[in-house]
Design a protein around this motif. Structure first.
Motif, PDB file in Angstrom:
ATOM      1  N   SER A 180      21.313 -29.355   8.969  1.00 11.68           N
ATOM      2  CA  SER A 180      20.470 -28.876   7.866  1.00 11.68           C
ATOM      3  C   SER A 180      18.997 -28.943   8.242  1.00 11.68           C
ATOM      4  N   ASP A 181      18.591 -29.969   8.978  1.00 11.97           N
ATOM      5  CA  ASP A 181      17.204 -30.040   9.440  1.00 11.97           C
ATOM      6  C   ASP A 181      16.873 -28.870  10.370  1.00 11.97           C
ATOM      7  N   ILE A 182      17.784 -28.579  11.297  1.00 12.24           N
ATOM      8  CA  ILE A 182      17.559 -27.473  12.229  1.00 12.24           C
ATOM      9  C   ILE A 182      17.466 -26.154  11.474  1.00 12.24           C
ATOM     10  N   MET A 183      18.357 -25.941  10.522  1.00 10.44           N
ATOM     11  CA  MET A 183      18.361 -24.694   9.764  1.00 10.44           C
ATOM     12  C   MET A 183      17.110 -24.568   8.907  1.00 10.44           C
ATOM     13  N   PHE A 184      16.710 -25.652   8.252  1.00  6.83           N
ATOM     14  CA  PHE A 184      15.596 -25.574   7.306  1.00  6.83           C
ATOM     15  C   PHE A 184      14.268 -25.384   8.020  1.00  6.83           C
ATOM     16  N   HIS A 185      14.110 -26.006   9.170  1.00  2.00           N
ATOM     17  CA  HIS A 185      12.807 -25.997   9.826  1.00  2.00           C
ATOM     18  C   HIS A 185      12.690 -24.952  10.927  1.00  2.00           C
ATOM     19  N   ALA A 186      13.703 -24.834  11.773  1.00  2.00           N
ATOM     20  CA  ALA A 186      13.544 -24.061  13.001  1.00  2.00           C
ATOM     21  C   ALA A 186      14.072 -22.645  12.925  1.00  2.00           C
ATOM     22  N   TYR A 187      14.863 -22.315  11.917  1.00  2.00           N
ATOM     23  CA  TYR A 187      15.450 -20.983  11.862  1.00  2.00           C
ATOM     24  C   TYR A 187      15.373 -20.446  10.440  1.00  2.00           C
ATOM     25  N   ALA A 275       1.664 -22.907  15.493  1.00  2.00           N
ATOM     26  CA  ALA A 275       1.863 -22.315  16.824  1.00  2.00           C
ATOM     27  C   ALA A 275       3.260 -21.745  16.966  1.00  2.00           C
ATOM     28  N   ARG A 276       3.355 -20.711  17.780  1.00  2.00           N
ATOM     29  CA  ARG A 276       4.664 -20.230  18.223  1.00  2.00           C
ATOM     30  C   ARG A 276       5.089 -21.039  19.435  1.00  2.00           C
ATOM     31  N   VAL A 277       6.381 -21.314  19.522  1.00  7.27           N
ATOM     32  CA  VAL A 277       6.899 -22.132  20.609  1.00  7.27           C
ATOM     33  C   VAL A 277       8.028 -21.384  21.296  1.00  7.27           C
ATOM     34  N   ASP A 278       8.461 -21.939  22.422  1.00  6.59           N
ATOM     35  CA  ASP A 278       9.468 -21.270  23.243  1.00  6.59           C
ATOM     36  C   ASP A 278      10.891 -21.584  22.797  1.00  6.59           C
ATOM     37  N   ARG A 279      11.075 -21.926  21.545  1.00  6.82           N
ATOM     38  CA  ARG A 279      12.396 -22.248  21.014  1.00  6.82           C
ATOM     39  C   ARG A 279      12.416 -22.005  19.516  1.00  6.82           C
ATOM     40  N   GLY A 280      13.612 -21.975  18.940  1.00  5.88           N
ATOM     41  CA  GLY A 280      13.725 -21.754  17.509  1.00  5.88           C
ATOM     42  C   GLY A 280      13.669 -20.282  17.149  1.00  5.88           C
ATOM     43  N   GLY A 281      13.609 -20.002  15.826  1.00 10.05           N
ATOM     44  CA  GLY A 281      13.574 -18.635  15.333  1.00 10.05           C
ATOM     45  C   GLY A 281      12.210 -18.001  15.467  1.00 10.05           C
ATOM     46  N   ASP A 282      12.167 -16.719  15.120  1.00  5.36           N
ATOM     47  CA  ASP A 282      10.915 -15.972  15.256  1.00  5.36           C
ATOM     48  C   ASP A 282       9.842 -16.488  14.315  1.00  5.36           C
ATOM     49  N   ARG A 283      10.230 -17.021  13.162  1.00  7.57           N
ATOM     50  CA  ARG A 283       9.260 -17.501  12.184  1.00  7.57           C
ATOM     51  C   ARG A 283       9.099 -19.018  12.229  1.00  7.57           C
ATOM     52  N   TYR A 284       9.596 -19.630  13.262  1.00  8.43           N
ATOM     53  CA  TYR A 284       9.432 -21.079  13.410  1.00  8.43           C
ATOM     54  C   TYR A 284       8.038 -21.338  13.941  1.00  8.43           C
TER      55      TYR A 284
END
Length: 650
Positions: A180-187, A275-284
């Protein structure tokens, strides 16, 4: 080839009728619901026909092992690959039966009959067939292989069973919390869910293949293989999830690929960067804290981790000395704790002090899913961190309360005494809170400024300023002493910049600084009390400077382009950013003479007067000299030096 054909023929003979009946029933559904307000189309129901055919085929395959039917084939002998090939061939045949039944019913019911029946088949339908078949096979095989055994009694069996149950529940809760943390924050898409479900489907298929190969007709052996396979998969999935959680959410500055935006802290010593990072979703867009004196960069682990959402969950006092944030334990644990025993998720820290917990006002109740639906409150700490103002909305309307870490709740303000919308607030040196509220009196909007005593909640009106007909949009900013308020008012087709002088005698002195016919105006208070207003009259714009009392001082033509008011990077110097068709330029103007001091090509400045907490960085501070160029954050060291890159690291 003949054994494969024999297995497929046996299944087709047994199952063609129930599969065809299911296809007919599903095909009738669009026709039966055609006259209802909510109806289903053929495109919506077609995947169900395919899925039910796959479920019937997979369940029949697994249940056969409960009746020892595969022993007939193994006695021939028949290899496991041939058995699977025959069953898959039967699955494809049953899918064709279902499609023919469905389309025939569509034709008989008068619905559209495509020129090419296969035009209804899309790539996604392959998953609709494969996934239900694999899951149904696994479940049916596990049910068929289950053998009733006499339960073991005794203390040892009870302890082992309890430990096993606690372990399963704990691992499930941990994985759910991490996921749930990964889904809520990174994607912000379904990718992690699809990957997780796909892993379980693939594991179920592999486990079924291994169980049939190793167990054959031994149901106890089949059950052991299924259990071992799923335990191994769950363990691997848990390890991968822990790694993914750290990899995605506990990342360092080296993961930054570009900077989307940034703003200074209230004291000007720190920059907060999305910042945009090299991992996660496009809007992370994780946030980072950049110490502008040392260059240290670290992930901001306080408040919301995803800056693509509203920038809530992290609040500052006006001088930046006191911070309030929400804790960052797992979302699932926070939600469960809030559901079982409501508690405050807030923490605060004053300068040179340790971290403390901050209680919520008595009337503020957070639902267990408060973080998923958003933060329903705003918090303003006093500079010393001894008083905290809470403003929130619920079904009853707006609320305003004051909390003290040492004394608990100090007071609650009568909702009838405050407006429906708070536009600005600031703690005065006397300890009172000065706030500007927007009211609607019949068809007229007005700004009401009041002083509120945190100890008693008493509201003392300071000034009331009518703003015009209803529907106007307001932006209010106090100066450092809250003796003046700068207001941007007006509907989209007519924007005005107004100066309110709050001398304690209502009504206040209202002076119109500028008025335009479109939303082409931006105003800000300078450090010495003067006022800067950008007036855009497309295709050109101009900068107007006013005295503390609102008297015109200078008018500086800015030329063409979209112009944004910047900060004061140096004493008596104002930064203005202009976006042109193919490039951008930052210009530094002398606010005393209006002379252009420097142009920096290719850069743009963050909007200073619309920044966090609606206040600009202190003049001549490092935070007031931030620049952006092609998603890279720069710092302007001096009037003559070239901008120095900060992030991403060169």
């Amino acid at each position: 080839m003949r054994p494969i054909f024999a297995v497929a023929t046996l299944d087709l003979r047994r199952l063609w009728m129930p599969v065809g009946a299911a296809g007919v029933a599903i095909g009738l559904f669009p026709a039966l619901t055609r006259g209802l307000p909510v109806h289903a189309s053929a495109q919506d129901t077609f995947p169900f026909a395919l899925g039910i055919a796959a479920v019937i085929a997979g369940a029949c395959f697994g249940l056969d092992f409960g009746e020892n039917r595969p022993s007939f084939f193994y006695a021939r002998p028949l290899s496991t690959p041939a058995l699977f090939a025959g069953r898959i061939a039967a699955l494809l045949g049953l899918v064709v039966v279902s499609i023919v039944a469905f389309l025939t019913v569509q034709w008989l019911s008068g619905l559209m009959w495509p020129a090419d029946p296969m035009a209804r088949i899309r790539r996604e339908h392959v998953l609709v067939i494969a996934v239900p078949w694999s899951v149904a096979l696994f479940i049916a095989l596990a049910g068929a292989a289950h053998t009733r055994q006499r339960a073991k009694a005794g203390l040892r069996a009870f302890i082992l069973g309890s430990v096993r149950m606690v372990g399963v529940l704990a691992s499930t809760a941990l994985m759910a919390g991490l996921f749930s943390d990964i889904m809520f924050h990174a994607y912000d898409n379904r990718t992690p869910i699809l990957v997780l479900l796909a892993s379980y489907v693939i594991a179920a298929f592999i486990a079924s293949c291994a169980a049939i190969e190793l167990g054959r007709t031994n149901r106890l052996r089949i059950m052991e293989v299924l259990n071992i396979a799923m335990y191994v998969h769950t363990t691997i999935a848990g390890i991968v999830m822990v790694f993914a959680w750290f990899y995605l959410l506990r990342l360092g500055p080296d993961a930054i690929t570009s900077v989307v935006g940034g703003h200074s802290s209230p004291d000007g010593g720190v920059a907060y960067v999305a910042a945009r990072v090299d991992r996660g979703g496009d809007r992370y867009l994780p946030r980072f804290r950049v110490d502008l004196s040392t260059g240290e960069v670290r992930r901001l682990g306080r408040g919301g981790l995803n800056a693509s959402r509203d920038q809530l969950g992290h609040w500052h006092s006006r001088d930046g000395a006191t911070q309030v944030w929400t804790d960052q334990t797992l979302i699932l644990l926070r939600s469960a704790r809030q559901l079982l025993r409501p508690s405050s998720p807030l923490h605060f820290q004053s300068r040179f002090d340790v971290e403390h917990s901050l209680a919520l006002p008595n009337d503020l109740v957070l639902d267990f899913d408060w973080e998923l639906i958003g933060f329903p409150m705003e918090i303003l700490p006093s500079s010393g961190g001894d008083v905290f103002a809470f403003h929130w909305f619920d079904k009853a309307g707006p609320h305003l309360a004051f909390m003290s870490p040492a004394r608990g709740q100090l007071s609650v303000v009568d909702p009838a005494a405050i407006g429906r919308t708070r536009r600005a607030w600031i703690f005065l040196p006397s300890g009172q809170l000065r706030a500007a509220f927007q009211h609607r009196i019949e068809t007229v909007e007005e700004i009401q400024v009041a002083d509120i005593d945190p100890a008693t909640g008493k509201v003392t009106p300071v000034a009331t300023a009518p703003m015009g007909r209803s529907g106007e949009v307001f932006s209010v900013r106090f100066d450092g002493s809250a003796s003046r308020a700068l207001v941007e008012a007006g509907p989209p087709n007519e924007r005005r910049a107004l100066l309110l002088t709050l001398d304690g005698s209502p009504p206040p002195t209202i002076r119109t600084l500028a008025a335009v016919k479109q939303v082409n105006l931006e105003a800000g208070l300078l450090a010495d009390g003067r006022i800067a207003v950008i007036v855009r009259q497309p295709p050109t714009a101009e900068l107007r400077l006013f005295s503390q009392a609102g008297e015109p001082l200078l008018t500086i033509p800015l030329g063409e382009g979209l112009t944004i008011l910047g900060s004061e990077p140096f004493p008596n110097v104002l930064m203005v950013s202009t976006q042109l068709a193919s490039t951008s330029v930052v210009r530094l103007f002398d606010t005393t003479t209006g002379r252009l001091l420097r142009e920096v090509e290719g850069f743009r400045a963050p909007g200073a007067f619309l920044s966090w907490n609606s206040q600009p960085a202190p003049p001549a501070s490092a935070g007031s000299r931030l620049l952006l160029k092609k998603e890279t954050l720069y710092l302007l060291p001096s009037m003559t030096e070239a901008p120095r890159p900060l992030l991403p690291r060169p």
